[in-house]
Design a protein around this motif. Structure first.
Motif, PDB file in Angstrom:
ATOM      1  N   ALA A 103      71.794  78.928 -62.366  1.00  0.00           N
ATOM      2  CA  ALA A 103      70.765  77.970 -61.975  1.00  0.00           C
ATOM      3  C   ALA A 103      69.524  78.158 -62.850  1.00  0.00           C
TER       4      ALA A 103
ATOM      5  N   ARG B  12      64.174  70.438 -60.473  1.00  0.00           N
ATOM      6  CA  ARG B  12      64.806  71.235 -59.426  1.00  0.00           C
ATOM      7  C   ARG B  12      65.842  70.390 -58.671  1.00  0.00           C
TER       8      ARG B  12
ATOM      9  N   LEU C 248      69.306  70.261 -60.088  1.00  0.00           N
ATOM     10  CA  LEU C 248      70.157  71.410 -59.780  1.00  0.00           C
ATOM     11  C   LEU C 248      71.000  71.163 -58.532  1.00  0.00           C
TER      12      LEU C 248
ATOM     13  N   LYS D 101      72.648  76.299 -56.892  1.00  0.00           N
ATOM     14  CA  LYS D 101      72.861  75.093 -57.695  1.00  0.00           C
ATOM     15  C   LYS D 101      74.033  74.343 -57.093  1.00  0.00           C
TER      16      LYS D 101
END
Lengths: 392, 621
Positions: free
Chosen positions: A227, A374, A377, B571
């Motif tokens: 990430a 963000r 993601l 994620k």
């Protein structure tokens, strides 16, 4: 002003279903039996010939401003074969003179002559599947080429006269550190490619790599690290003059974006040729057999090798528009959306967007609705939330 | 003599009035056994031996008609079948096999079924020997003065130890082991001996006075969509026939009899049923709730003097709310419950609603197995997906102002400051075990707040222990635990005795600070931390990771007593999306969308059905 009689230019995708070696992570259709090459080429030319006046593209006389030769590994074909494909496409379809003509190449399968030949055949954009500049990573990915091959291929492509060059890289590889990924990025930008695609390694179901993962044969990279690499990539490339325009795609300028790939994210029409290729126009989609044999056989009987067709309902079109739209940094064009679906974006999605907006995952400005860095993601989760209770 | 062959073809009316004259040719019997000792297989063989069903139509466990019965290997709904058998003496006998459900929740139904018999086959597995249910069922049969034929089954198994089992039959059961029939139902060994044994060793029904006023026992009923309620009955005196106006003695409801007959897998109409016979009655009764197991049927105009003894109204003891997972599933649930109720008189329900789950029903059950059976039938037979709340018993709550309320639903639990005292139901539990399990059972019961009142040896190594235990502790997972600590040898029966003062609290579950009303439970204070922790753990394991941290808390009022966290995704992004990916991704989203219909949204958190169910689940594995 848009003229309703004149449709927006469409794209052509040609799928070359051959690879010297199947990479364990890849889920695109390809076979390693090269003996079918000629039969495939013949069938492909037939598909163009038969397809130009049949299928759902016949209603609208499209013009085409992109031709994308992907795969598989298009570079298993020599320049003469590529040239035949481009010529045949130009005969069957109205391809505009300034069309973007792209070829994907594998660094392990190209020679300088071949690259010059491609350029000469009319290819004006090249995308090199570098994936990594480190042999250990290439080995894990099951690639046939070495880091050395990659460096060489890039130089050779430039030498062959490709002024529009893109590189593909993969991150999130087991064992890869942030430093190691940054090293790859540094090497990539050093070549000043016009375009970069940076893909987070994904375990697509049905692939060898996914199978190995499930069986515990390797330990996937840490999720938090991957990430972080996603965000690192965006900032790093931004600092080096590459603007992100889609989750995994970056370009040095708007004109260097992949004109062809953007069609997929803007619901523009495209015609797919070759096994497993998908075609789409308006609300209709069809796709070819995912088998070279069946593809060749069907065309030999004079029929299009279509495996399945679908006509999307309005709700499905809305879903796809949200899905593809949010992949772009531009996001969803709200005016276009409202016009296309005769609806009110705010009314049908506002309630769902609000809490995500409060959390800084999604943003709205004037005419756009787009994911924050963000938010990207969590693209899958966010789309899933947005489409759940999509009132019409 | 009884005229035959054509007589038993399905759908044909009995052509003879000879039935009542041949009471000596009727035998009414049950098969009693510990679970897995081969009851259903023996029933299958008896049915096959008597040729009432073609081999083509035959399938294993033919009397267990529900999928769930076959899968779990238990009988939930008893069935009856009349077997015509021509014995070695040349006479034809009618053997009424009355199948019985096999679980403590349904012990009342078992006792009613046994009350309609004169005898029973007591089946014992040749390698496993006498086990708990063998004993418990034997006592039940002896209570009804049944003649018992011991049958040692599975003698073909290499591990069979017939002599040891004979000794157990002698010592533990106090029966004459010399008379035991050796059989292997699986291989068809000894089936004729069993049939002859039924004919020769079980008494015919007492030839009650056929001219006396009708007295018949209802031992079961089921619903037929075309004919309404089919009442299963045993006539003990008098006679019943189509056209009679009968009344039920418990509620004086009266009906006109449309048809009587006997069961032979299919119903075979008869002119009449008289004293000693087992059969069915159709009388335009709309729902099975109008007929009560154990009730007595008599003639309206010429009633008998007294009902059969032993009638009890079954009362639900376990309560839970049922909600459809899909918000549009409520109507379907209404219809499904109405239909199920037609066949299950002991199920009761009323409307309920929850902030988290929407509209549903508060239901009462005979026990936890009954609850599970109802849930499974609703989900399977009516294709519903359901969420059930934690089972609860009925508490008596005495308020400060002296008034009292009965509460079984945590949602209705009053503000604790208004409560003076709370009382909970206690049971007297009789547990029969081999004495080597005494310690294990003692600690299990003490852990469940039980009080050991008494114990006594039944035989030299078999022990009966009497406990007084809160019912709430028993409905949770007591029966499973008892079985596990006694390796299946423990049998258990109970009666509710009284209400006693208790220290009750209501535990709530909060997800990201939001109370999920459907997950609240009423529990004893000593149990509250453990239960809340367990619920939090299970939710943590079942709630999928989401974009944000999910806090799961257990609380009593404002006090947090347990806490677990679901860590967030770091994620969740698809890396590539080109022409060939879009359709596939859309289908995936559409599938998810459907799947999410099976989830409940609490605040921003999607909670899957499995999470709700896991909280309810009782196993400790």
């Amino acid at each position: 002003m848009e003229n309703p009689c004149q449709a927006e230019p469409a794209g052509i995708y040609v799928h070359i279903p051959f690879c010297v070696w199947k990479c364990p992570y890849c889920d695109f259709y390809s076979i390693t039996d090269m003996s079918l090459k000629e039969a495939f080429l013949g069938a492909l030319l037939d598909e163009m010939q038969i397809g130009k006046e049949t299928g759902f593209f016949q209603k609208t006389r499209f013009s085409y401003d992109t031709l994308y030769i992907g795969g598989g590994t298009p570079s298993v074909l020599d320049a003469e074969q590529i040239s035949r494909i481009i010529e045949a496409a130009c005969r069957s379809f109205q391809i505009l003179s300034d069309a973007e003509i792209t070829i994907e190449v594998n660094p392990g399968t190209v020679t300088p002559e071949q690259l010059r030949g491609y350029r000469h055949a009319g290819v004006n954009r090249i995308n090199i599947g570098v994936q990594s500049f480190q042999d250990a990573n290439l080995k894990f990915l099951g690639r046939i080429h070495s880091a050395q091959n990659a460096h060489l291929a890039i130089r050779q492509a430039r030498d062959a006269g490709f002024e529009n060059l893109g590189l593909d890289l993969i991150y999130g590889i087991p064992g890869q550190s942030e430093k190691s990924w940054l090293a790859d990025l540094h090497r990539a930008v050093a070549y000043r490619p016009e375009h970069l695609s940076c893909y987070m390694l994904t375990f697509e179901s049905g692939t060898q790599m996914d199978d190995d993962r499930k069986k515990g044969r390797f330990c996937p990279a840490d999720e938090a690290l991957t990430a972080r690499l996603f965000e690192t990539t965006i900032s790093f490339l931004e600092d080096h003059g590459y603007a992100q325009y889609e989750i995994s795609n970056f370009a040095r300028s708007v004109s260097k974006r992949s004109r062809h790939n953007q069609k997929y994210w803007t619901d523009a029409p495209y015609r797919g040729l070759g096994p497993s290729a998908h075609s789409f126009a308006e609300a209709r989609r069809c796709w070819n057999f995912r088998s070279v044999k069946k593809y060749v056989e069907t065309l030999s009987t004079g029929k299009l090798p279509i495996e399945e067709k679908e006509t999307l309902t309005r709700e499905q079109r809305i879903l796809e528009t949200i899905y593809t739209g949010l992949r772009k940094t531009y996001g969803i064009d709200i005016d276009k959306f409202n016009k296309k679906f005769s609806t009110n974006f705010e009314e049908i999605l506002g309630e769902r967007i609000m809490p995500l907006e409060e959390k800084g995952l999604i943003q709205r400005s004037q005419n756009r609705c787009f994911l924050s860095r963000r938010g990207m993601l969590f693209f899958d989760s966010i789309v899933s939330i947005l489409v759940q209770e999509c009132k019409n | 003599m009884i005229p035959q062959n054509s007589f038993f073809e399905a759908g044909r009316e009995c052509s003879s009035g000879d039935f009542e004259l041949n009471m000596k040719n009727i035998r009414n019997f049950s098969i009693i056994a510990h679970i897995d000792h081969g009851k259903s297989t023996l029933a299958d063989r008896l049915i096959q031996a008597t040729d009432i069903i073609s081999d083509r139509d035959f399938h294993d466990q033919i009397l267990d008609s529900m999928d769930i019965e076959r899968e779990r290997g238990i009988t939930i709904k008893s069935q009856t079948v009349c077997l015509p058998y021509t014995a070695k003496d040349g006479q034809t006998y009618f053997l009424n096999l009355i199948d019985t459900p096999g679980h403590v929740d349904f012990s009342y139904e078992v006792s009613r079924a046994l009350a309609s018999c004169e005898g029973a086959l007591l089946l014992v597995d040749a390698s496993q020997g006498v086990e708990a249910q063998t004993l418990a069922n034997l006592y039940l049969a002896l209570e009804h003065d049944l003649e018992i034929i011991p049958v040692i089954n599975k003698i073909d198994l290499p591990s069979a130890d017939i002599e040891r089992v004979r000794k157990q039959i002698e010592d533990d059961l106090g029966l004459d082991s010399e008379t035991a029939i050796l059989a292997s139902a699986k291989d068809g060994i000894g089936i004729e001996d069993v049939l002859e044994g039924i004919v020769n060793r079980l008494p015919p029904p007492l030839s009650g006075d056929a001219e006396a006023p009708l007295k018949a026992l209802i031992f079961d009923s089921h619903y037929d969509p075309f004919r309404g309620t089919i009442v299963h009955l045993r006539v003990s005196q008098g006679k019943i026939k189509a056209g009679d106006v009968i009344s039920f003695m418990s509620n004086n409801a009266s009906y006109k009899v449309e048809e009587v007959g006997i069961f032979q897998i299919v119903r075979v109409p008869a002119k009449s049923l008289s004293a000693g016979q087992v059969g069915y009655m159709i009388a335009g009764i709309k729902t099975v709730s109008d007929t009560r197991c154990g009730d007595t049927i008599t003639l309206k105009k010429q009633p008998c003097d007294s009902p059969m003894s032993g009638f009890k109204e079954t009362k639900p003891v376990v309560f839970s709310s049922i909600y459809p997972v899909a918000s549009d599933g409520y109507e379907d649930l209404v219809i499904a419950l109405e239909k199920l109720k037609l066949n299950d008189a002991s199920l009761i329900y009323e409307k309920d609603s929850s902030a988290a789950l929407g509209f549903g029903f508060r239901c009462g059950f005979l026990g936890l197995l009954h609850l599970e059976v109802v849930q499974e039938r609703l989900e399977r037979e009516y294709d519903l997906s359901l969420i059930l709340t934690a089972p609860s018993v009925q508490y008596e709550i005495i308020m400060n102002d002296g008034s009292s309320e009965i509460i079984d639903n945590p949602a209705l639990y009053p503000d604790p400051t208004r409560i003076q005292t709370t009382k909970e139901p206690f049971i007297r539990a009789a547990i029969i075990i081999p004495d080597r399990y005494m310690g294990a059972v003692m600690s299990l019961c003490l852990e469940r707040r039980g009080i050991n009142k008494n114990y006594q040896y039944l035989t030299n190594n078999r022990l009966e222990m009497i406990f007084e235990i809160p019912l709430a502790e028993v409905v949770y997972d007591f029966y499973d635990r008892l079985k596990s600590v006694t390796q299946g040898y423990g049998s258990f029966d109970y009666d509710i005795i009284d209400y006693r003062e208790t220290d009750l609290v209501k535990t709530d579950i909060l997800i990201n600070g939001e109370r999920v009303d459907a997950l609240s439970q009423l529990v004893h204070r000593d149990r509250s931390v453990e239960r809340a922790r367990l619920a939090c753990e299970r939710l943590r394991d079942e709630i999928p990771r989401q974009m944000f941290k999910i806090a799961i808390q257990g609380a009593i009022g404002a006090k947090i007593i347990a806490r677990k966290t679901v860590s967030p995704f770091r994620k969740d992004v698809t890396a590539k999306c080109y022409g060939g990916d879009i359709s596939r991704k859309r289908k995936l989203l559409e599938k998810q969308k459907k799947g999410k219909k099976r989830m409940k949204m609490v605040g921003q958190v999607m909670i899957p059905q499995a999470a709700f169910l896991s909280v309810l689940k009782t196993d400790n594995s």
